[in-house]
Design an enzyme around this catalytic site. Structure first.
Site, PDB file in Angstrom:
ATOM      1  N   PHE A 129      37.829 101.641   6.215  1.00 55.85           N
ATOM      2  CA  PHE A 129      36.420 101.651   6.599  1.00 55.85           C
ATOM      3  C   PHE A 129      36.309 102.491   7.877  1.00 55.85           C
ATOM      4  CE2 PHE A 129      32.504  99.960   8.355  1.00 55.85           C
ATOM      5  CZ  PHE A 129      31.721  99.786   7.234  1.00 55.85           C
ATOM      6  N   ASP A 152      42.318  93.391   8.956  1.00 59.56           N
ATOM      7  CA  ASP A 152      40.867  93.377   8.870  1.00 59.56           C
ATOM      8  C   ASP A 152      40.498  92.560   7.625  1.00 59.56           C
ATOM      9  OD1 ASP A 152      38.205  93.975   8.175  1.00 59.56           O
ATOM     10  OD2 ASP A 152      38.276  95.804   9.364  1.00 59.56           O
ATOM     11  N   TYR A 174      29.063  87.997   8.312  1.00 55.38           N
ATOM     12  CA  TYR A 174      27.785  88.183   7.598  1.00 55.38           C
ATOM     13  C   TYR A 174      27.979  88.609   6.147  1.00 55.38           C
ATOM     14  CZ  TYR A 174      28.635  93.022   9.195  1.00 55.38           C
ATOM     15  OH  TYR A 174      29.206  94.238   9.474  1.00 55.38           O
ATOM     16  N   LYS A 175      29.243  88.770   5.710  1.00 51.92           N
ATOM     17  CA  LYS A 175      29.476  89.165   4.320  1.00 51.92           C
ATOM     18  C   LYS A 175      29.611  87.884   3.469  1.00 51.92           C
ATOM     19  CE  LYS A 175      30.934  93.723   5.722  1.00 51.92           C
ATOM     20  NZ  LYS A 175      32.007  94.627   6.117  1.00 51.92           N
ATOM     21  N   ARG A 220      28.896 100.083  -6.168  1.00 54.75           N
ATOM     22  CA  ARG A 220      29.752  98.948  -5.813  1.00 54.75           C
ATOM     23  C   ARG A 220      29.037  97.620  -6.083  1.00 54.75           C
ATOM     24  NH1 ARG A 220      31.818  97.792   0.276  1.00 54.75           N
ATOM     25  NH2 ARG A 220      29.582  97.456   0.457  1.00 54.75           N
TER      26      ARG A 220
HETATM   27  C1  LIG Z   1      31.760  95.556   7.154  1.00 49.62           C
HETATM   28  C2  LIG Z   1      32.976  96.101   7.827  1.00 49.62           C
HETATM   29  C3  LIG Z   1      32.952  96.388   9.197  1.00 49.62           C
HETATM   30  C4  LIG Z   1      31.677  96.209   9.963  1.00 49.62           C
HETATM   31  O1  LIG Z   1      31.808  96.318  11.333  1.00 49.62           O
HETATM   32  P1  LIG Z   1      30.556  95.925  12.253  1.00 49.62           P
HETATM   33  O2  LIG Z   1      31.042  96.170  13.617  1.00 49.62           O
HETATM   34  O3  LIG Z   1      30.234  94.493  11.950  1.00 49.62           O
HETATM   35  O4  LIG Z   1      29.415  96.794  11.873  1.00 49.62           O
HETATM   36  C5  LIG Z   1      34.128  96.840   9.780  1.00 49.62           C
HETATM   37  N1  LIG Z   1      35.259  97.008   9.049  1.00 49.62           N
HETATM   38  C6  LIG Z   1      35.293  96.751   7.720  1.00 49.62           C
HETATM   39  C7  LIG Z   1      36.554  96.955   6.946  1.00 49.62           C
HETATM   40  C8  LIG Z   1      34.140  96.312   7.078  1.00 49.62           C
HETATM   41  O5  LIG Z   1      34.168  96.070   5.768  1.00 49.62           O
END
Ligand SMILES: *Cc1c(COP(=O)(O)O)cnc(C)c1O
Length: 418
Positions: A132, A203, A228-229, A377
């Protein structure tokens, strides 16, 4: 279980399976709009029924009436650790090992820098080439601040064997890949990294709340994840952050705010880190977001993640089977590990005009998302999705593809958020 997926699975089979499925009652614990099939709980989880009143109570009672007193009387000051303890059982951590942080991005910076500092003299960090982006961007800053560390990237077909050596300080990995849904074997991979003398930062954004996780058994060093997921704490809710107890007293997070101080209200000039996980705190936590987080975490305490996993795999199997047997003509690739042990809780489809097809789908109430350059997705949140939802979603997708209605120009208009 649904015995066979594919053309032989009827909507009636799905209805019957849903009736017997042990998590089906949780659908009622979420406020979802009528007519929506929500396949994006991996991006923003649905709203739990009890959350609006829990947040309102914090606003009216704790803030409105309690005012500043609530930092003591309502236990506001200790909430990041208290809620960390509620996250802990969901990720195989113990009490005092998890704290609620800032955004995932900030928590990545905190943990990555602390991890790199625990391996002085090693000049290399490792990450996945297709991680990501925020993970890679933050890692770039850490490399620079730590004096120009070198980066080695793990390609999609690469192995850690080829990359690990005595120069590697830290490896950053996504437990579940946000595009392909690939799930790492956390224990085996962590062992391999440790054998090379390096540390790992996991992560957990796309696995927390979807996949059973055991950080303790895996002997992980650090972990961060979104709330939040799949955990459903609401837009912008802060991340959680795990540090193995063996690193608590030696870890030096870079963002040394007053809430991470050993005695914040002594107001001393010099910084002295708090003992334990609290040193990873930074500043005043977002209490309203924490109210929403607490309300969903209380519900999570009663949920069996083994059941979540069984249902998640059944739903992704069903989706894959139905797409294969009914939409093969239009779908050029189903991106998902076939092996259950290597699969998260999502499936991506490579379809011509994928962005437009997704917009047409969303207009019909089937909500997924699009990840550039070419993936539609779909996330499967087992607490509020049923097999019948999956069946209906594939039927709607089929009607859009067959009629080519997605080719209407309005569906090609790009939104800010895809
Ligand atoms: C959703 C996600 C993020 C989001 O980071 P924020 O700082 O909350 O915006 C980071 N890393 C991964 C792998 C994600 O899936």
């Amino acid at each position: 279980m649904i015995e066979h997926t594919g053309t032989s699975t009827t909507r009636a089979d799905c209805l019957a399976w849903d009736r017997a499925e042990p998590l089906s009652a949780y659908r009622e614990r979420f406020l979802l709009p009528e007519g929506v099939i929500y396949l994006d709980g991996n991006s923003l989880g649905a709203l739990p029924v009890q959350t609006p009143s829990a947040v309102e109570s914090v606003i009216r009672r704790e803030w409105g009436q309690g005012l500043i007193r609530s930092w003591n009387d309502a236990g506001w000051f200790a909430k990041p650790e208290l809620l960390g303890d509620l996250v802990a059982p969901l990720i195989g951590a113990g009490p005092g090992e998890v704290v609620i942080g800032e955004s995932t991005s900030v928590s990545l910076f905190q943990t990555l820098t602390a991890a790199v500092r625990l391996r002085p003299g090693r000049r290399v960090v490792v990450a996945e080439e297709r991680a990501f982006p925020t993970d890679l961007y933050l890692l770039g800053s850490v490399q620079e601040i730590a004096g120009g560390l070198e980066r080695r990237l793990l390609g999609p077909d690469g192995t850690l064997d080829e990359i690990l050596d005595e120069d590697v300080a830290v490896v950053l990995l996504s437990h579940v890949d946000y595009r392909t849904g690939r799930l790492h074997d956390m224990a085996a991979v962590t062992r391999q990294i440790h054998e090379a003398g390096a540390l790992v930062v996991w992560d957990l954004c796309h696995s927390a709340g979807a996949v059973p996780i055991d950080l303790t058994a895996a002997e992980a060093d650090f972990a961060v994840g979104c709330t939040y997921k799949y955990l459903n704490a609401g837009p912008g809710s802060p991340s959680f952050l795990y540090v193995a107890p063996r690193h608590h007293e030696t870890a030096a997070p870079p963002l040394t705010g007053w809430h991470g101080h050993a005695d914040p209200f002594a107001f001393t000039v010099g910084y002295e880190p708090a003992p334990g996980i609290a040193r990873f705190r930074i500043g005043t936590p977002p209490m309203l977001s924490l109210a929403a987080l607490e309300s969903t975490l209380r519900m999570w305490q009663e949920i069996d993640l083994a059941q979540v996993r069984v249902k998640s795999l059944a739903l992704t199997d069903l989706f894959v089977g139905l797409v294969e047997s009914t939409l093969g003509e239009w779908v050029s690739e189903i991106v998902v590990p076939r092996d259950h042990a290597a699969r998260g809780s999502q499936v991506s489809l490579r379809v011509e005009g994928g962005y437009s097809v997704m917009q047409a789908l969303i207009e019909r109430g089937v909500i997924g998302d699009f990840r550039a350059p070419d993936l539609m997705r779909f996330g499967f949140a087992p607490l509020y999705l049923s097999a019948t939802d999956v069946w209906d979603a594939v039927a709607v997708l089929g009607s859009i593809l067959e009629s080519k209605s997605w080719q209407e120009p309005r569906y090609a208009v790009r939104n800010n958020v895809t």
